[in-house]
Design a protein around this motif. Structure first.
Motif, PDB file in Angstrom:
ATOM      1  N   ASP A 197      29.497  30.687  35.210  1.00 47.90           N
ATOM      2  CA  ASP A 197      29.096  30.784  36.612  1.00 47.90           C
ATOM      3  C   ASP A 197      28.510  32.192  36.802  1.00 47.90           C
ATOM      4  O   ASP A 197      28.657  33.054  35.911  1.00 47.90           O
TER       5      ASP A 197
ATOM      6  N   ASP B 191      28.164  34.255  40.314  1.00 46.08           N
ATOM      7  CA  ASP B 191      28.794  35.136  41.312  1.00 46.08           C
ATOM      8  C   ASP B 191      30.315  35.191  41.159  1.00 46.08           C
ATOM      9  O   ASP B 191      30.982  34.148  41.089  1.00 46.08           O
ATOM     10  N   GLU B 192      30.810  36.410  41.112  1.00 47.15           N
ATOM     11  CA  GLU B 192      32.239  36.702  40.903  1.00 47.15           C
ATOM     12  C   GLU B 192      32.716  36.221  39.528  1.00 47.15           C
ATOM     13  O   GLU B 192      33.921  36.055  39.299  1.00 47.15           O
ATOM     14  N   THR B 193      31.757  35.967  38.639  1.00 45.78           N
ATOM     15  CA  THR B 193      32.080  35.643  37.251  1.00 45.78           C
ATOM     16  C   THR B 193      31.310  36.608  36.350  1.00 45.78           C
ATOM     17  O   THR B 193      31.910  37.338  35.554  1.00 45.78           O
TER      18      THR B 193
ATOM     19  N   ASP C 218      35.002  31.274  38.856  1.00 49.10           N
ATOM     20  CA  ASP C 218      36.019  31.669  39.838  1.00 49.10           C
ATOM     21  C   ASP C 218      36.337  30.552  40.830  1.00 49.10           C
ATOM     22  O   ASP C 218      37.183  30.721  41.699  1.00 49.10           O
ATOM     23  N   GLN C 219      35.608  29.418  40.735  1.00 48.31           N
ATOM     24  CA  GLN C 219      35.823  28.331  41.696  1.00 48.31           C
ATOM     25  C   GLN C 219      36.219  27.045  40.971  1.00 48.31           C
ATOM     26  O   GLN C 219      35.926  26.880  39.779  1.00 48.31           O
TER      27      GLN C 219
ATOM     28  N   TYR D 195      36.653  34.610  48.740  1.00 46.74           N
ATOM     29  CA  TYR D 195      36.076  33.422  49.385  1.00 46.74           C
ATOM     30  C   TYR D 195      36.351  32.175  48.560  1.00 46.74           C
ATOM     31  O   TYR D 195      36.627  32.253  47.366  1.00 46.74           O
TER      32      TYR D 195
HETATM   33 MG   LIG Z   1      31.351  32.062  41.446  1.00 45.40          MG
END
Ligand SMILES: [Mg+2]
Length: 225
Positions: free
Chosen positions: A83, A85-87, A201-202, A222
């Motif tokens: 992934d 974003d945030e990964t 992250d999701q 989030y």
């Molecule tokens: Mg993400």
């Protein structure tokens, strides 16, 4: 009013106050308190510690799996799915600047800026995967219209090459990203790759199959279904 009546009234008032105060609600922790807690989770170094541990576990597995594959009489074409974003990239400075508000316009302008820094342990995992001849695919919930700044940001953050990137279709209207991300991994599999790990992250990075293993990274800022 005589003294007895006054005492009775005061006693009644105290009883009522206590009754009101003792009523318990099922209310969750208030928003400002939660924001303080998640900032502390980041600033104390706990986030980075847990993130690094999760990525170290994934890295160890990927390297082992690649080494076993190389020694095999019929090696497979191995791939990992990351992934973004945030990964791979951190949007934390943007999130804190908007006080964690779920603001699409601000999120999109951050993506267009293309200045999100790399999540360092993930950059090391990415390099290890390439060194071990494991192909890297990105599967992101960013729409195709963000392709140019996304390429630019990945490259400037250190992710210089990849075998493929799957963007969420422009008019995708399902409530969950799970079908899109699952289908992307299915397409990678159909190209002859064995996806050995999907990291994100999701929940949409973890469920739906077409991967041997999944690795969850922390993200309390989030939730994207
Ligand atoms: Mg993400």
């Amino acid at each position: 009013m005589n003294q007895f009546k006054i005492i009775t009234h005061v006693f009644f008032a105290i009883t009522c106050t206590l009754a009101i105060q003792s009523k318990s609600f099922a209310e969750p922790t208030c928003l400002s308190q939660l924001k303080t807690e998640i900032k502390a989770y980041h600033d104390s170094g706990e986030y980075n510690k847990e993130l690094t541990q999760a990525i170290a576990t994934a890295t160890h597995y990927i390297v082992q799996r690649a080494e076993t594959n190389e020694k095999s009489t019929h090696p497979q074409k191995l791939a990992i799915v990351l992934d973004i974003d945030e990964t791979c990239l951190s949007n934390y400075s943007y999130l804190i600047a908007r006080d964690f508000a779920d603001d699409k316009q601000k999120m999109h302008s951050a993506w267009r800026e293309a200045k999100a820094p790399a999540i360092k342990p993930m950059l090391s995992l990415y390099r290890k995967a390439l060194e071990n001849h494991v192909s890297v695919f990105f599967v992101t919930a960013r729409e195709k219209s963000f392709q140019k700044p996304t390429y630019e940001n990945l490259k400037s953050a250190g992710y210089q090459q990849w075998t493929g990137i799957y963007f969420k279709p422009e008019h995708y209207d399902l409530p969950s990203k799970i079908p899109f991300k699952t289908e992307a991994r299915e397409k990678i599999t159909q190209k002859g790759y064995t996806v050995i790990a999907s990291i994100g992250d999701q929940m949409s990075d973890l469920v739906g199959g077409y991967t041997e293993k999944t690795f969850k990274l922390p993200n309390p800022w989030y939730f994207a279904p």
